[in-house]
Structure formats: structure tokens, C-alpha cells
Design an enzyme around this catalytic site. Structure first.
Site, PDB file in Angstrom:
ATOM      1  N   GLU A 256       0.882  -1.176   0.000  1.00 24.28           N
ATOM      2  CA  GLU A 256       0.000   0.000   0.000  1.00 24.28           C
ATOM      3  C   GLU A 256       0.912   1.216   0.000  1.00 24.28           C
ATOM      4  O   GLU A 256       1.465   1.598   1.037  1.00 24.28           O
ATOM      5  CB  GLU A 256      -0.895  -0.013   1.259  1.00 24.28           C
ATOM      6  CG  GLU A 256      -1.877  -1.175   1.303  1.00 24.28           C
ATOM      7  CD  GLU A 256      -3.091  -0.965   0.398  1.00 24.28           C
ATOM      8  OE1 GLU A 256      -3.376   0.180   0.029  1.00 24.28           O
ATOM      9  OE2 GLU A 256      -3.747  -1.962   0.058  1.00 24.28           O
TER      10      GLU A 256
ATOM     11  N   CYS B 238      -2.137   9.513   2.494  1.00 19.33           N
ATOM     12  CA  CYS B 238      -1.716   8.937   1.215  1.00 19.33           C
ATOM     13  C   CYS B 238      -2.678   9.247   0.079  1.00 19.33           C
ATOM     14  O   CYS B 238      -2.289   9.235  -1.081  1.00 19.33           O
ATOM     15  CB  CYS B 238      -1.545   7.437   1.363  1.00 19.33           C
ATOM     16  SG  CYS B 238      -3.018   6.652   2.038  1.00 19.33           S
TER      17      CYS B 238
HETATM   18  P1  NAD Z   1       8.239   4.441   5.047  1.00 21.60           P
HETATM   19  O1  NAD Z   1       8.248   3.640   3.816  1.00 21.60           O
HETATM   20  O2  NAD Z   1       9.398   5.319   5.333  1.00 21.60           O
HETATM   21  O3  NAD Z   1       8.100   3.500   6.358  1.00 21.60           O
HETATM   22  C1  NAD Z   1       7.075   2.542   6.500  1.00 21.60           C
HETATM   23  C2  NAD Z   1       7.561   1.407   7.403  1.00 21.60           C
HETATM   24  O4  NAD Z   1       8.682   0.793   6.806  1.00 21.60           O
HETATM   25  C3  NAD Z   1       7.976   1.825   8.801  1.00 21.60           C
HETATM   26  O5  NAD Z   1       7.443   0.900   9.725  1.00 21.60           O
HETATM   27  C4  NAD Z   1       9.496   1.756   8.771  1.00 21.60           C
HETATM   28  O6  NAD Z   1      10.053   1.346   9.993  1.00 21.60           O
HETATM   29  C5  NAD Z   1       9.762   0.703   7.709  1.00 21.60           C
HETATM   30  N1  NAD Z   1      10.997   0.989   6.962  1.00 21.60           N
HETATM   31  C6  NAD Z   1      11.518   2.204   6.628  1.00 21.60           C
HETATM   32  N2  NAD Z   1      12.649   2.064   5.905  1.00 21.60           N
HETATM   33  C7  NAD Z   1      12.860   0.735   5.780  1.00 21.60           C
HETATM   34  C8  NAD Z   1      13.869  -0.041   5.151  1.00 21.60           C
HETATM   35  N3  NAD Z   1      14.897   0.523   4.513  1.00 21.60           N
HETATM   36  N4  NAD Z   1      13.764  -1.390   5.211  1.00 21.60           N
HETATM   37  C9  NAD Z   1      12.726  -1.979   5.843  1.00 21.60           C
HETATM   38  N5  NAD Z   1      11.750  -1.298   6.487  1.00 21.60           N
HETATM   39  C10 NAD Z   1      11.805   0.045   6.443  1.00 21.60           C
HETATM   40  O7  NAD Z   1       6.879   5.262   4.998  1.00 21.60           O
HETATM   41  P2  NAD Z   1       6.353   6.377   5.988  1.00 21.60           P
HETATM   42  O8  NAD Z   1       7.194   7.594   5.867  1.00 21.60           O
HETATM   43  O9  NAD Z   1       6.154   5.807   7.347  1.00 21.60           O
HETATM   44  O10 NAD Z   1       4.899   6.676   5.357  1.00 21.60           O
HETATM   45  C11 NAD Z   1       4.695   7.589   4.325  1.00 21.60           C
HETATM   46  C12 NAD Z   1       4.463   6.887   2.999  1.00 21.60           C
HETATM   47  O11 NAD Z   1       3.475   5.886   3.153  1.00 21.60           O
HETATM   48  C13 NAD Z   1       3.942   7.815   1.929  1.00 21.60           C
HETATM   49  O12 NAD Z   1       4.585   7.533   0.726  1.00 21.60           O
HETATM   50  C14 NAD Z   1       2.462   7.461   1.815  1.00 21.60           C
HETATM   51  O13 NAD Z   1       1.861   7.729   0.579  1.00 21.60           O
HETATM   52  C15 NAD Z   1       2.496   6.019   2.126  1.00 21.60           C
HETATM   53  N6  NAD Z   1       1.205   5.585   2.666  1.00 21.60           N
HETATM   54  C16 NAD Z   1       0.423   4.784   1.906  1.00 21.60           C
HETATM   55  C17 NAD Z   1      -0.819   4.382   2.398  1.00 21.60           C
HETATM   56  C18 NAD Z   1      -1.732   3.485   1.624  1.00 21.60           C
HETATM   57  O14 NAD Z   1      -2.710   3.025   2.187  1.00 21.60           O
HETATM   58  N7  NAD Z   1      -1.454   3.205   0.363  1.00 21.60           N
HETATM   59  C19 NAD Z   1      -1.222   4.811   3.658  1.00 21.60           C
HETATM   60  C20 NAD Z   1      -0.381   5.627   4.388  1.00 21.60           C
HETATM   61  C21 NAD Z   1       0.838   6.006   3.877  1.00 21.60           C
END
Ligand code: NAD
Length: 454
Positions: free
Chosen positions: A206, A240
Site C-alpha cells: 500500500e 496517502c
Molecule cells: P516508510 O516507507 O518510510 O516507512 C514505512 C515502514 O517501513 C515503517 O514501519 C518503517 O520502519 C519501515 N521501513 C523504513 N525504511 C525501511 C527499510 N529501509 N527497510 C525496511 N523497512 C523500512 O513510509 P512512511 O514515511 O512511514 O509513510 C509515508 C508513505 O506511506 C507515503 O509515501 C504514503 O503515501 C504512504 N502511505 C500509503 C498508504 C496506503 O494506504 N497506500 C497509507 C499511508 C501512507
């Protein structure tokens, strides 16, 4: 015992096969969330000052509604589904059995830190799986309360929360899960996909994208502006499916900008930083990124920020260059670029520059134009004449396409996502047509007829 092994043993003991076991667990969760609703709102407020009303509608009540939908339908959805047979396996009865996948890993982001941890977990539990959730490290207060709730409600073999940052996430990703459900950025989504591929683990991703919002010339200007301002201000734009940028018909642009400003002032006052109804930016890093987007831009309204509080007011930008950083990546903050268009070709040219986004919106009084916008481009889901509300209906699958994600959930879509659909044929024995058996020496006239059976 190691976490995954413990969940595997719990799963193999077949507790989760029992529908009443699943329902009891969901009812316990519901009770615990209701009892802690205020504490959850306090935690999210402590993390980034999300207004309590927004927590109520988009976090706790949203999650409780998801539990109710699963509780009310689980028996029906889990029952073997009878489907039509065909001549090739006549006589027979044909079914789709929905079976739990096994051990599911849920990795959540920070922006809806309660909803996005709980909602996928609920679907996975309703479908009979065990779950490990990894909430975001950027919202530590919410992650702690999520972990406490899970600890109070579930046997750790059934559900466990693991708190931590990237290393913890990567450690979890190295394991052979039966399904990984990831919500977050497209960039990290790629890492998740690669890790999952090593074990052939299926994934739901997502992700995000640049969500266009098109405003035609024949709209109720004030109503459209009010709805767009709400969708962008919700969670300070850190949603998002928030409108990322506006495409406004050039003939109403000035009028529309004035209506946007009027509605911002009406909802959040002249001094937005004094409003209790705007969340803050989650971290200094995210705050700085958003501030840097404003450099060199023509600000139509807003632009004010408070460094110590990571606050940025709703800001309208005039026609930023498509080459500027703000038009190159997902904004994910309270800044709204306003671009104008004069015809459909302009819209197609701009939307076509980007990968398929998670959402798209069109405001128009013309059916043909509404239809054109909703069908011309690839995107996850959308709304005609409003923003964000596609997520509020549990009957609509929620998910992206292309770079905005893989798979969809909520309601029945969640139940199906976390179930394996097993096709089962039950053959009857009272007749056994000889046609398929060797030696294959059917007369031509019958062989031709057999072809039509398939
Ligand atoms: P992110 O990708 O930075 O982090 C999400 C999760 O991944 C966190 O739990 C984090 O600990 C983990 N993570 C981060 N880097 C990692 C790595 N290198 N390896 C493994 N795990 C890792 O996202 P965010 O900043 O928390 O959220 C914002 C993003 O999420 C935006 O792009 C937004 O559009 C998207 N989002 C999508 C939805 C949806 O339903 N499609 C909903 C909310 C947010």
C-alpha cells in the site's frame, strides 16, 4: 521460542480455524479499543498533535467499523462458496474454500499510526491467520499503546507487536512469512518486495503517489473548494490519498483560489498556527523536506511555519514548474500546488508525466467529463465531486496500482486478501462419460463436439 516458530506452532494447533475463536478475539480487541479510545487519541496527539476529532473518525472509529464488518460477515465469507460446474467435470459440485494463509507480517507507517497497523491486522485475523505487526518508530507513543493493546488482548502465538525501526523491520523481512502486508513509501515498498521474493512470499504493498485533483469550470466553486481544503488539511496533508496538486480550469482559477483561501480562513482562522484543528509534521526531517519545497515558489497563500513545533500552515502555490522538486515527488504535507489547464490534452499531458497514483479526484457538473477523468488514467481509487471519502466505504476495495501499490483491502477485500482461494471439485460417481479416456479414437464428429465442452 523464536517469534515466527511460536506463531507457526499456534497456527498448526488449529485454534484459528475455528470461526468462533476468531470472533472472540476480535470482540476482545473491540472492547479494549473502546476502553482506551481517549488514551489512543492522547498518544497520537503526543506524536504529532493530530486533532482528536480526526483520530476519532480516521483511526479509532475507522478501526472499530472494520472489526464490525468482519464480525458481521466472517461466517458467511468463510463458508465454502458454491460455483457453477461445467461439462468437463460433469457430474460434480464445485466450491471455493477460503483458507488462512498462515503467518502474516504487517509493517505500518506513521501517518495513521493506529488505523494502518490495526486495519490490516483485523482482516488477517478474521481470515484465520496469525499476525506480527511492526508499527512505525516515528510515532513512539502510538506504537507503545498498539503494543500494549495487542499484549492485553492476544496470545503472542496469535498476534505480537514488535516495536523498532529499520533494522527491526529488515530483520522481520528476512523471515519466511506466508504474506507480507506493507504500507509506506514506494521506495521502501521496493525493498519489501525484494526481501519477500527470496522466500516467494506474496505481498500487499500500500504505497503512495501524486494524486491529481481536477476542477472543471462548471462546479459549485465554494463547495468544491471547501471539500478540497478539508481533504488536504486532514492530518496536515500527511494522507496517502490527499489531493497532491490541483488542475483548475483557467477560466475559474482566480475565483477558485479566492474560494480556497476563504475556506482555509473559515476553518483554521487567519493565524493557522493557533488552530487546534491542524496536525503537525511528524519529524524535523519531514518538516525540512516540506519547507524546502517552498523555496523559489510563488506563494498564493500561507507559507507560514513554526520551526520548534514542526508546523506548516496550508499553503497554496501558483503554477510551480513541473521540473521543480515539489512536482517531482509525492508532497505528503499541507502544500497545494495549483496548475491551470484549458483542455483535456493539458490534463492528460500533466497526469501522464507521473506513475499511476493512489487516488484521483474530479470536480465537475458534466457527466462525460467526470467519466473521462475517472476512466482515462490509471490510479488506485477516487471520488467524483469530493476528496478522500473513497476510503470511508468498506464495500470499496482500497489499494493502489502500478507504483502506488499491489493488492487491495478493507471489508470483504481484506478477508479475500488474507485467504487462499482453494478450488475444489467434488465429482459424482453415478455416471462416468468415457470420452476423455485413452485410446483416443473418437470419431471426428464426436471429437469436434468434445472440443466445445471446454
Ligand atoms: P516508510 O516507507 O518510510 O516507512 C514505512 C515502514 O517501513 C515503517 O514501519 C518503517 O520502519 C519501515 N521501513 C523504513 N525504511 C525501511 C527499510 N529501509 N527497510 C525496511 N523497512 C523500512 O513510509 P512512511 O514515511 O512511514 O509513510 C509515508 C508513505 O506511506 C507515503 O509515501 C504514503 O503515501 C504512504 N502511505 C500509503 C498508504 C496506503 O494506504 N497506500 C497509507 C499511508 C501512507
Amino acid at each position: 521460542m523464536e517469534l515466527l516458530e511460536r506463531q507457526k506452532a499456534f497456527f498448526l494447533a488449529e485454534h484459528t480455524r475455528d470461526f468462533s475463536f476468531r470472533k472472540k478475539a476480535l470482540r476482545r480487541l473491540k472492547k479494549e479499543i473502546i476502553a482506551r479510545e481517549d488514551a489512543i487519541a492522547d498518544a497520537i496527539y503526543a506524536d504529532f498533535k493530530k486533532p482528536r476529532f480526526e483520530t476519532f473518525i480516521a483511526e479509532t472509529q475507522f478501526v472499530l467499523a472494520e472489526i464490525n464488518v468482519q464480525l458481521n460477515n466472517l461466517d458467511f465469507w468463510a463458508k465454502p462458496e458454491k460455483v457453477a460446474g461445467n461439462w468437463a467435470n460433469f457430474p460434480s459440485k464445485n466450491y471455493i474454500y477460503r483458507e488462512p494463509l498462515g503467518q502474516v507480517l504487517v509493517i505500518a507507517p506513521w501517518n495513521y499510526p493506529f488505523q494502518l497497523t490495526m486495519a490490516p491486522m483485523i482482516g488477517a485475523l478474521a481470515a484465520g491467520n496469525t499476525v506480527v505487526v511492526k508499527p512505525s518508530e516515528l510515532t513512539p507513543n502510538t506504537s507503545s499503546i498498539v503494543a500494549e493493546i495487542i499484549e492485553n488482548v492476544f496470545d503472542p502465538g496469535h498476534v505480537t507487536a514488535v516495536q523498532g525501526g529499520i533494522e527491526v523491520s529488515q530483520e522481520l523481512l528476512s523471515k519466511p512469512w506466508n504474506h507480507i502486508f506493507f504500507t509506506g513509501s514506494t521506495q521502501v515498498g521496493r525493498i519489501v518486495y525484494q526481501s519477500a521474493a527470496k522466500h516467494l512470499t506474496p505481498v500487499t504493498l500500500e504505497l503512495g503517489g501524486k494524486n491529481p485533483c481536477v476542477v472543471d469550470k462548471n462546479v459549485d466553486v465554494n463547495l468544491a473548494a471547501k471539500r478540497i481544503v478539508w481533504g488536504k488539511a486532514l492530518n496536515a496533508g500527511q494522507t496517502c490519498i490527499a489531493p497532491d496538486y490541483l488542475l483548475v480550469h483557467q477560466s475559474i482559477k482566480d475565483k477558485f483560489v479566492a474560494a480556497l483561501i476563504r475556506n482555509i480562513q473559515k476553518s483554521y482562522g487567519e493565524n493557522q498556527s493557533a488552530s487546534k484543528d491542524l496536525a503537525r509534521i511528524v519529524s524535523q526531517k519531514h518538516y525540512k523536506r516540506l519547507r524546502s519545497f517552498l523555496e523559489g515558489q510563488q506563494i498564493l497563500y500561507g507559507g507560514n511555519s513554526v520551526d520548534e513545533d514542526f508546523f506548516i500552515g496550508l499553503t497554496l502555490l501558483d503554477e510551480p514548474s513541473l521540473e521543480s522538486p515539489i512536482m517531482q515527488e509525492e508532497i505528503f504535507g499541507p502544500i497545494l500546488p495549483i496548475l491551470s489547464y484549458s483542455n483535456e490534452a493539458d490534463i492528460a499531458q500533466i497526469i501522464g508525466r507521473y506513475e499511476k497514483p493512489l487516488a484521483a479526484y474530479v470536480f465537475s457538473g458534466k457527466r462525460a467529463f467526470q467519466k473521462w477523468c475517472m476512466t482515462q488514467f490509471g490510479f488506485g481509487g477516487g471520488v467524483i465531486n469530493d476528496s478522500v471519502l473513497q476510503i470511508a466505504n468498506k464495500n470499496l476495495p482500497f489499494g493502489g496500482v502500478g507504483h502506488s501499490g499491489i493488492g487491495a483491502y478493507h471489508g470483504k477485500a481484506s478477508f479475500d486478501l488474507f485467504s487462499h482461494k482453494k478450488g475444489i471439485v467434488k465429482r459424482g460417481n453415478w455416471i462416468d462419460p468415457p470420452l476423455r479416456y485413452a485410446p483416443y479414437n473418437l470419431p471426428d464428429r464426436i471429437a469436434k463436439w468434445v472440443k466445445h465442452l471446454f
